[in-house]
Design a protein around this motif. Structure first.
Motif, mmCIF file in Angstrom:
data_model
loop_
_atom_site.group_PDB
_atom_site.id
_atom_site.type_symbol
_atom_site.label_atom_id
_atom_site.label_comp_id
_atom_site.label_asym_id
_atom_site.label_seq_id
_atom_site.Cartn_x
_atom_site.Cartn_y
_atom_site.Cartn_z
ATOM 1 N N GLN A 4 0.834 -1.195 0.000
ATOM 2 C CA GLN A 4 0.000 0.000 0.000
ATOM 3 C C GLN A 4 0.880 1.261 0.000
ATOM 4 O OE1 GLN A 4 -2.607 0.261 3.348
ATOM 5 N NE2 GLN A 4 -3.788 1.917 2.474
ATOM 6 N N GLU A 5 1.904 1.257 0.817
ATOM 7 C CA GLU A 5 2.812 2.410 0.899
ATOM 8 C C GLU A 5 3.556 2.614 -0.420
ATOM 9 O OE1 GLU A 5 4.866 5.676 2.407
ATOM 10 O OE2 GLU A 5 3.065 4.660 3.127
ATOM 11 N N GLN A 6 3.984 1.532 -1.055
ATOM 12 C CA GLN A 6 4.665 1.661 -2.340
ATOM 13 C C GLN A 6 3.736 2.263 -3.392
ATOM 14 O OE1 GLN A 6 6.154 -2.301 -3.126
ATOM 15 N NE2 GLN A 6 8.210 -1.694 -2.533
ATOM 16 N N GLY A 7 2.477 1.873 -3.366
ATOM 17 C CA GLY A 7 1.502 2.441 -4.293
ATOM 18 C C GLY A 7 1.323 3.929 -4.067
ATOM 19 N N ARG A 8 1.269 4.327 -2.794
ATOM 20 C CA ARG A 8 1.129 5.746 -2.472
ATOM 21 C C ARG A 8 2.340 6.540 -2.955
ATOM 22 N NH1 ARG A 8 2.699 9.339 1.125
ATOM 23 N NH2 ARG A 8 3.970 7.876 2.306
ATOM 24 N N ARG A 9 3.515 6.003 -2.732
ATOM 25 C CA ARG A 9 4.739 6.685 -3.167
ATOM 26 C C ARG A 9 4.826 6.759 -4.689
ATOM 27 N NH1 ARG A 9 9.589 4.864 0.921
ATOM 28 N NH2 ARG A 9 8.504 5.447 2.836
ATOM 29 N N GLN A 10 4.393 5.719 -5.363
ATOM 30 C CA GLN A 10 4.403 5.723 -6.821
ATOM 31 C C GLN A 10 3.494 6.829 -7.356
ATOM 32 O OE1 GLN A 10 3.222 2.053 -8.650
ATOM 33 N NE2 GLN A 10 3.554 2.818 -10.701
ATOM 34 N N GLU A 11 2.311 6.970 -6.770
ATOM 35 C CA GLU A 11 1.391 8.026 -7.187
ATOM 36 C C GLU A 11 2.000 9.406 -6.949
ATOM 37 O OE1 GLU A 11 -2.460 7.619 -5.407
ATOM 38 O OE2 GLU A 11 -2.691 5.567 -6.153
ATOM 39 N N LEU A 34 5.201 10.185 -6.876
ATOM 40 C CA LEU A 34 6.277 10.413 -7.838
ATOM 41 C C LEU A 34 5.730 10.698 -9.234
ATOM 42 C CD1 LEU A 34 8.873 7.739 -6.690
ATOM 43 C CD2 LEU A 34 9.055 10.219 -6.496
ATOM 44 N N GLU A 35 4.666 10.022 -9.617
ATOM 45 C CA GLU A 35 4.054 10.299 -10.914
ATOM 46 C C GLU A 35 3.544 11.732 -10.962
ATOM 47 O OE1 GLU A 35 1.130 7.237 -11.305
ATOM 48 O OE2 GLU A 35 2.608 5.738 -11.923
ATOM 49 N N GLY A 36 2.943 12.189 -9.860
ATOM 50 C CA GLY A 36 2.472 13.569 -9.789
ATOM 51 C C GLY A 36 3.620 14.556 -9.851
ATOM 52 N N GLU A 37 4.725 14.231 -9.227
ATOM 53 C CA GLU A 37 5.891 15.111 -9.257
ATOM 54 C C GLU A 37 6.453 15.215 -10.668
ATOM 55 O OE1 GLU A 37 10.360 15.501 -7.343
ATOM 56 O OE2 GLU A 37 8.952 14.060 -6.490
#
Length: 59
Positions: free
Chosen positions: A36-43, A45-48
């Motif tokens: 779940q945390e990896q998914g949040r971080r991926q989102e 980074l994509e936004g960044e």
């Protein structure tokens, strides 16, 4: 969260429910939280990346 991540979390949580020992169950639940945390971080980074790409002052 991607469809694959959601499926994986569901599978892991199902495994956790079937465990009889606390340590095994704790492992599977921790793994689920990690995904779940990896998914949040991926989102994030994509936004960044999107934000940096579309900055008009950098064109």
């Amino acid at each position: 969260m991607t469809e694959q991540s959601q499926w994986l979390r569901e599978q892991i949580e199902d495994l956790a429910v079937r465990q009889s020992q606390f340590t095994d169950r704790a492992f599977w639940l921790a793994l689920s939280r990690l995904i779940q945390e990896q998914g949040r971080r991926q989102e994030q980074l994509e936004g960044e990346i999107d934000g940096r790409t579309w900055r008009p002052d950098r064109w």
